[in-house]
Design an enzyme around this catalytic site. Structure first.
Site, PDB file in Angstrom:
ATOM      1  N   GLY A 101       0.867  -1.170   0.000  1.00 47.50           N
ATOM      2  CA  GLY A 101       0.000   0.000   0.000  1.00 47.50           C
ATOM      3  C   GLY A 101       0.903   1.219   0.000  1.00 47.50           C
ATOM      4  N   GLU A 102       0.689   2.099   0.926  1.00 48.25           N
ATOM      5  CA  GLU A 102       1.519   3.300   1.028  1.00 48.25           C
ATOM      6  C   GLU A 102       2.045   3.381   2.461  1.00 48.25           C
ATOM      7  OE1 GLU A 102       2.931   5.522  -1.033  1.00 48.25           O
ATOM      8  OE2 GLU A 102       3.759   6.097   0.902  1.00 48.25           O
ATOM      9  N   SER A 103       3.355   3.168   2.581  1.00 49.38           N
ATOM     10  CA  SER A 103       3.928   3.037   3.927  1.00 49.38           C
ATOM     11  C   SER A 103       3.780   4.314   4.753  1.00 49.38           C
ATOM     12  CB  SER A 103       5.394   2.626   3.839  1.00 49.38           C
ATOM     13  OG  SER A 103       6.131   3.589   3.118  1.00 49.38           O
ATOM     14  N   CYS A 135       5.994  -5.471   0.277  1.00 51.10           N
ATOM     15  CA  CYS A 135       6.146  -4.135  -0.318  1.00 51.10           C
ATOM     16  C   CYS A 135       6.132  -3.027   0.752  1.00 51.10           C
ATOM     17  CB  CYS A 135       5.097  -3.947  -1.411  1.00 51.10           C
ATOM     18  SG  CYS A 135       5.622  -2.744  -2.638  1.00 51.10           S
ATOM     19  N   ARG A 157      12.645   3.536  -0.631  1.00 50.63           N
ATOM     20  CA  ARG A 157      11.278   3.636  -1.163  1.00 50.63           C
ATOM     21  C   ARG A 157      11.291   4.079  -2.628  1.00 50.63           C
ATOM     22  NH1 ARG A 157       8.271   7.846   0.900  1.00 50.63           N
ATOM     23  NH2 ARG A 157       6.405   6.898   0.026  1.00 50.63           N
ATOM     24  N   ILE A 209       4.993  -3.103  -7.722  1.00 53.80           N
ATOM     25  CA  ILE A 209       4.221  -1.868  -7.890  1.00 53.80           C
ATOM     26  C   ILE A 209       4.854  -0.764  -7.053  1.00 53.80           C
ATOM     27  CG2 ILE A 209       1.942  -0.792  -7.630  1.00 53.80           C
ATOM     28  CD1 ILE A 209       0.750  -3.641  -7.781  1.00 53.80           C
ATOM     29  N   ARG A 210       5.444   0.188  -7.718  1.00 51.33           N
ATOM     30  CA  ARG A 210       6.195   1.233  -6.996  1.00 51.33           C
ATOM     31  C   ARG A 210       6.985   0.615  -5.845  1.00 51.33           C
ATOM     32  NH1 ARG A 210       4.519   7.201  -6.192  1.00 51.33           N
ATOM     33  NH2 ARG A 210       6.725   7.244  -6.558  1.00 51.33           N
ATOM     34  N   HIS A 262       4.411  -8.205  -4.750  1.00 50.63           N
ATOM     35  CA  HIS A 262       3.080  -8.467  -4.181  1.00 50.63           C
ATOM     36  C   HIS A 262       2.636  -9.898  -4.464  1.00 50.63           C
ATOM     37  CE1 HIS A 262       1.470  -4.373  -3.131  1.00 50.63           C
ATOM     38  NE2 HIS A 262       2.470  -4.017  -3.902  1.00 50.63           N
ATOM     39  N   GLU A 307       0.343 -11.492  -3.171  1.00 52.70           N
ATOM     40  CA  GLU A 307      -1.130 -11.588  -3.056  1.00 52.70           C
ATOM     41  C   GLU A 307      -1.829 -11.124  -4.331  1.00 52.70           C
ATOM     42  OE1 GLU A 307       0.671  -9.206  -1.988  1.00 52.70           O
ATOM     43  OE2 GLU A 307      -0.403  -7.302  -2.079  1.00 52.70           O
TER      44      GLU A 307
HETATM   45  N1  GLN Z   1       5.688   3.049  -2.711  1.00 59.52           N
HETATM   46  C1  GLN Z   1       4.993   2.495  -1.589  1.00 59.52           C
HETATM   47  C2  GLN Z   1       5.542   3.017  -0.281  1.00 59.52           C
HETATM   48  O1  GLN Z   1       6.478   3.723  -0.239  1.00 59.52           O
HETATM   49  C3  GLN Z   1       5.057   0.975  -1.593  1.00 59.52           C
HETATM   50  C4  GLN Z   1       4.329   0.425  -2.794  1.00 59.52           C
HETATM   51  C5  GLN Z   1       3.549  -0.811  -2.565  1.00 59.52           C
HETATM   52  O2  GLN Z   1       3.331  -1.267  -1.443  1.00 59.52           O
HETATM   53  N2  GLN Z   1       3.076  -1.345  -3.637  1.00 59.52           N
HETATM   54  O3  GLN Z   1       4.998   2.728   0.720  1.00 59.52           O
END
Ligand code: GLN
Length: 191
Positions: A46-48, A78, A107, A136-137, A172, A174
């Site tokens: 997700g987004e840390s 991730c 990151r 993903i990112r 990921h 999942e």
């Molecule tokens: N870029 C996200 C972060 O810094 C991590 C990306 C992800 O969990 N798919 O948290």
């Protein structure tokens, strides 16, 4: 077996559904009371930075940290991996983390051109051929300490690491449709 999936933000439902498919009822963790009776953890992608904020406001940050440092098995994917890394590069200055895994993680290190990609990943000890890595990112693991095993790499960078009960992926699992990493995690961390 009672895994808890951190459910504050990000791709937590997909983890819960996979566990469901194994007839394992996961607990979605949103408040400290949800931790009662949990014996393993999944920290999703997700987004840390957002998860960091929500961990603090939900009151989960401290008790979750106690559980993790007490040796509770964890699969961190991730953004989850960013949350457990001992050192986070290019994080927000106010970002909190669990300081659990001896690794330095950067990151969004694949940059804007190549934020997301898929690549087959050879995972040590995983039967059945390459694992479909969905990035993903994703963060990049820049270094790991001596007690951390690197079980898979992509472009010579660790993408699946493990230190005893602590598992981390930059991709990921999942979202890949391949259940083997969850299966292995459950098998090896069942009480
Ligand atoms: N870029 C996200 C972060 O810094 C991590 C990306 C992800 O969990 N798919 O948290």
């Amino acid at each position: 077996m009672k895994p808890g999936v951190l459910a504050l933000q990000g791709a937590f439902r997909e983890h819960v559904e996979i566990l469901d498919g194994f007839d394992v009822e996961a607990v979605e963790l949103r408040v400290p009371d949800d931790l009662a009776g949990i014996d393993s953890l999944i920290l999703p992608g997700g987004e840390s930075t957002t998860m960091s904020k929500l961990l603090v406001t939900s009151g989960l940050f401290e008790p979750l940290g106690v559980a993790l440092h007490g040796g509770m098995p964890v699969l961190a994917t991730c953004a989850g991996l960013i949350l457990i890394a001992r050192q986070v590069l290019d994080g927000r200055p106010d970002q909190v983390g669990f300081d659990l895994l001896d690794a330095q993680v950067r990151r969004n290190a694949y940059g804007s051109q190549q934020q997301s990609f898929e690549s087959p990943i050879a995972v040590a000890g995983l039967a059945g051929g390459a694992f479909p890595g969905v990035f993903i990112r994703a963060p990049v693991v820049e270094s790991v300490g001596p007690d951390v095993d690197v079980l898979a790499t992509h472009d010579d960078r660790p993408v699946l690491v493990r230190s005893g009960p602590v598992w981390g992926t930059t991709f990921h699992p999942e979202l890949s449709g391949d259940l083997r990493i969850h299966q292995q995690f459950l098998k090896e961390t069942s009480p």
